[in-house]
Design a protein around this motif. Sequence first.
Motif: not given
Length: 155
Positions: A3-5, A9-10, A16-17
Amino acid sequence: MPETASTSTAWQRERAWLGYAGLIPFIACAVVIASNPQPAWTSVATDTLRHYAAVIASFLGAVHWGVAADRHDPLPHARLRWGIMPALIAWTLLALPPASAFFGYAFLFAAILFVDRRLLPVLDDAYRRLRLQLTSIVVVALLLAGFTTPAGLAT
């Protein structure tokens, strides 16, 4: 794949959506109930909101079963026992008159959040904030529906 930043974030953005999208039935049904446009619409919105609340409460309880499946979980029995409680309580609330059920669901969602914040240490801070926001809106929608449900509306 690590996992990358950007993937983190995605993932948080998608979470959230999807969480906010899940509010649509709560808000829409509560608005229809509160505005009481026509008895048939109010009846459909009342039944829809009661059943949707039961489904979502069950979904939130099931998260505990997923965590308990981890072989390194120190509290599998507590998680399994609590995990079924939202579904059982939600099912019971379906038998109550609509206004009473909405008040019961409001309390249930607050209780689920309270327990999750203590029993699910795997939750990250962003998820905890999101859940607080989502649950607050759900509770307000359910209270609005409870206070504005027409008297005598059948279950």
